[in-house]
Design a protein around this motif. Structure first.
Motif, PDB file in Angstrom:
ATOM      1  N   VAL A   1       0.845  -1.199   0.000  1.00 20.83           N
ATOM      2  CA  VAL A   1       0.000   0.000   0.000  1.00 20.83           C
ATOM      3  C   VAL A   1       0.879   1.248   0.000  1.00 20.83           C
ATOM      4  O   VAL A   1       0.625   2.212  -0.723  1.00 20.83           O
ATOM      5  CB  VAL A   1      -0.956  -0.009   1.202  1.00 20.83           C
ATOM      6  CG1 VAL A   1      -1.753   1.296   1.285  1.00 20.83           C
ATOM      7  CG2 VAL A   1      -1.915  -1.192   1.107  1.00 20.83           C
ATOM      8  N   ALA A   2       1.939   1.233   0.806  1.00 16.75           N
ATOM      9  CA  ALA A   2       2.846   2.382   0.884  1.00 16.75           C
ATOM     10  C   ALA A   2       3.523   2.654  -0.454  1.00 16.75           C
ATOM     11  O   ALA A   2       3.787   3.812  -0.804  1.00 16.75           O
ATOM     12  CB  ALA A   2       3.900   2.144   1.960  1.00 16.75           C
ATOM     13  N   THR A   3       3.795   1.604  -1.209  1.00 10.65           N
ATOM     14  CA  THR A   3       4.487   1.782  -2.489  1.00 10.65           C
ATOM     15  C   THR A   3       3.532   1.990  -3.657  1.00 10.65           C
ATOM     16  O   THR A   3       3.951   2.024  -4.815  1.00 10.65           O
ATOM     17  CB  THR A   3       5.392   0.574  -2.783  1.00 10.65           C
ATOM     18  OG1 THR A   3       4.617  -0.634  -2.741  1.00 10.65           O
ATOM     19  CG2 THR A   3       6.519   0.476  -1.760  1.00 10.65           C
ATOM     20  N   GLY A   4       2.242   2.113  -3.372  1.00  9.00           N
ATOM     21  CA  GLY A   4       1.282   2.459  -4.412  1.00  9.00           C
ATOM     22  C   GLY A   4       0.810   1.318  -5.273  1.00  9.00           C
ATOM     23  O   GLY A   4       0.280   1.535  -6.365  1.00  9.00           O
ATOM     24  N   LYS A   5       0.955   0.090  -4.785  1.00 16.94           N
ATOM     25  CA  LYS A   5       0.550  -1.058  -5.606  1.00 16.94           C
ATOM     26  C   LYS A   5      -0.944  -1.348  -5.530  1.00 16.94           C
ATOM     27  O   LYS A   5      -1.485  -2.009  -6.419  1.00 16.94           O
ATOM     28  CB  LYS A   5       1.352  -2.293  -5.188  1.00 16.94           C
ATOM     29  CG  LYS A   5       2.830  -2.170  -5.518  1.00 16.94           C
ATOM     30  CD  LYS A   5       3.582  -3.428  -5.143  1.00 16.94           C
ATOM     31  CE  LYS A   5       5.066  -3.297  -5.503  1.00 16.94           C
ATOM     32  NZ  LYS A   5       5.827  -4.505  -5.102  1.00 16.94           N
ATOM     33  N   ARG A   6      -1.608  -0.868  -4.473  1.00 16.99           N
ATOM     34  CA  ARG A   6      -3.040  -1.131  -4.371  1.00 16.99           C
ATOM     35  C   ARG A   6      -3.683  -0.215  -3.338  1.00 16.99           C
ATOM     36  O   ARG A   6      -3.003   0.405  -2.515  1.00 16.99           O
ATOM     37  CB  ARG A   6      -3.311  -2.587  -4.010  1.00 16.99           C
ATOM     38  CG  ARG A   6      -2.925  -3.003  -2.589  1.00 16.99           C
ATOM     39  CD  ARG A   6      -3.439  -4.403  -2.308  1.00 16.99           C
ATOM     40  NE  ARG A   6      -3.085  -4.908  -1.010  1.00 16.99           N
ATOM     41  CZ  ARG A   6      -3.838  -4.750   0.091  1.00 16.99           C
ATOM     42  NH1 ARG A   6      -4.940  -4.027   0.046  1.00 16.99           N
ATOM     43  NH2 ARG A   6      -3.456  -5.288   1.248  1.00 16.99           N
ATOM     44  N   TYR A   7      -5.017  -0.129  -3.416  1.00 20.50           N
ATOM     45  CA  TYR A   7      -5.831   0.513  -2.385  1.00 20.50           C
ATOM     46  C   TYR A   7      -5.664  -0.273  -1.089  1.00 20.50           C
ATOM     47  O   TYR A   7      -5.518  -1.493  -1.100  1.00 20.50           O
ATOM     48  CB  TYR A   7      -7.295   0.484  -2.841  1.00 20.50           C
ATOM     49  CG  TYR A   7      -8.322   0.917  -1.820  1.00 20.50           C
ATOM     50  CD1 TYR A   7      -8.823   2.211  -1.816  1.00 20.50           C
ATOM     51  CD2 TYR A   7      -8.820   0.004  -0.891  1.00 20.50           C
ATOM     52  CE1 TYR A   7      -9.797   2.603  -0.892  1.00 20.50           C
ATOM     53  CE2 TYR A   7      -9.787   0.382   0.030  1.00 20.50           C
ATOM     54  CZ  TYR A   7     -10.278   1.678   0.025  1.00 20.50           C
ATOM     55  OH  TYR A   7     -11.231   2.055   0.922  1.00 20.50           O
ATOM     56  N   GLY A   8      -5.692   0.426   0.042  1.00 17.28           N
ATOM     57  CA  GLY A   8      -5.593  -0.308   1.292  1.00 17.28           C
ATOM     58  C   GLY A   8      -5.703   0.587   2.498  1.00 17.28           C
ATOM     59  O   GLY A   8      -5.841   1.814   2.410  1.00 17.28           O
ATOM     60  N   ASN A   9      -5.639  -0.046   3.649  1.00 19.00           N
ATOM     61  CA  ASN A   9      -5.775   0.662   4.917  1.00 19.00           C
ATOM     62  C   ASN A   9      -4.473   1.326   5.331  1.00 19.00           C
ATOM     63  O   ASN A   9      -3.381   0.846   5.011  1.00 19.00           O
ATOM     64  CB  ASN A   9      -6.225  -0.304   6.014  1.00 19.00           C
ATOM     65  CG  ASN A   9      -7.640  -0.791   5.808  1.00 19.00           C
ATOM     66  OD1 ASN A   9      -7.859  -1.768   5.091  1.00 19.00           O
ATOM     67  ND2 ASN A   9      -8.597  -0.125   6.417  1.00 19.00           N
ATOM     68  N   VAL A  10      -4.618   2.414   6.045  1.00 22.65           N
ATOM     69  CA  VAL A  10      -3.491   3.143   6.616  1.00 22.65           C
ATOM     70  C   VAL A  10      -3.858   3.474   8.055  1.00 22.65           C
ATOM     71  O   VAL A  10      -4.885   4.111   8.305  1.00 22.65           O
ATOM     72  CB  VAL A  10      -3.199   4.453   5.854  1.00 22.65           C
ATOM     73  CG1 VAL A  10      -2.003   5.166   6.464  1.00 22.65           C
ATOM     74  CG2 VAL A  10      -2.980   4.184   4.377  1.00 22.65           C
TER      75      VAL A  10
END
Length: 264
Positions: A193-202
């Protein structure tokens, strides 16, 4: 809304067509959703002492984290702000809370319930509230952030579970908003998610006092899925020039079709 049971003995609470919580009554420390593990990871890292914690939860659903806190910090007084009384009734009936708990559920929206809390009354505030798969804008603005800062203890923690598209622009604005009242804001996030590979929770972690980056980094390295701790200093540099939300924020981006749940 419904409760979907599985062959492992656990149950998933589903609301608005979106999975909200996973509960295993026999093992409250089993956390199968990535973001719930991240919330617990922060508490395990920064509050390892099993002494009771005063915890306020904005959003209840299956009360998975409240059950975890009860198990790991026995005797903790907890307030759960959950406006969906029918959902709470369903959960209490089908997934009863453990004996001896000190969990009080109030049928209130987050902004209303937090406003009614005393100054400095919470060691931890956890914001994990969604409406149709999105964090409501009212829970992302400066007015609500100011209330969180008022309610949390001087050495307390505010944990916010958000979700964002690649690039994490919404999360950056939320972080900038929290930083207007709580100077130390970091992120716990899956690497993909941090590297922009997919939507996700933070999971955003905010506090009046500096966060223990060394301990959080070490615990993140032991998470079930590859996880990063992004320090407050790192985020402050990355978010330089990012505009905070106004008094009322914007809802988080809608999730794509999530497909099957990813469980531990």
């Amino acid at each position: 809304m419904e409760i979907v049971r599985d062959e492992r003995g656990g149950a998933t609470v589903v609301r608005d067509g979106h999975p909200q919580s996973y509960v295993d009554l026999d093992d409250p420390e089993l956390l199968v959703f990535e973001y719930v593990e991240h919330l617990a990871l922060v508490l395990g890292a920064l509050r390892p002492d099993p002494a009771p914690l005063a915890v306020t939860h904005v959003g209840g659903a299956g009360m998975t984290l409240a059950r975890w806190v009860h198990r790991t910090h026995p005797g903790s007084p907890q307030i759960v702000l959950e406006p969906d009384a029918a959902l709470t009734e369903l959960v209490r009936r089908e997934l009863p809370l453990p004996r001896g708990h000190r969990i009080r559920v109030r049928p209130q929206r987050g902004e209303e319930g937090v406003t009614g809390l005393r100054d400095g009354s919470a060691d931890v505030v956890v914001v994990d509230a969604y409406d149709e798969g999105r964090v409501p804008g009212a829970l992302a603005g400066q007015a609500f952030a100011a209330e969180l800062a008022r309610v949390v203890a001087p050495d307390g923690l505010v944990l916010v579970n958000g979700a964002d598209l690649p690039g994490l622009r919404w999360a950056a604005r939320l972080g900038a908003t929290l930083r207007t009242v709580l100077p130390h804001v970091g992120q716990l996030v899956l690497r993909e998610v941090a590297t922009g590979k997919r939507y996700g929770n933070v999971v955003l972690v905010a506090s009046p006092r500096p966060l223990d980056d060394v301990t959080l980094t070490r615990h993140a390295a032991r998470a079930t899925f590859p996880t990063r701790w992004r320090t407050s200093a790192e985020l402050a540099r990355a978010e330089r020039g990012v505009r905070p939300f106004g008094d009322v924020g914007e809802p988080s981006p809608p999730p794509p079709d999530s497909g099957p749940l990813r469980l531990r």
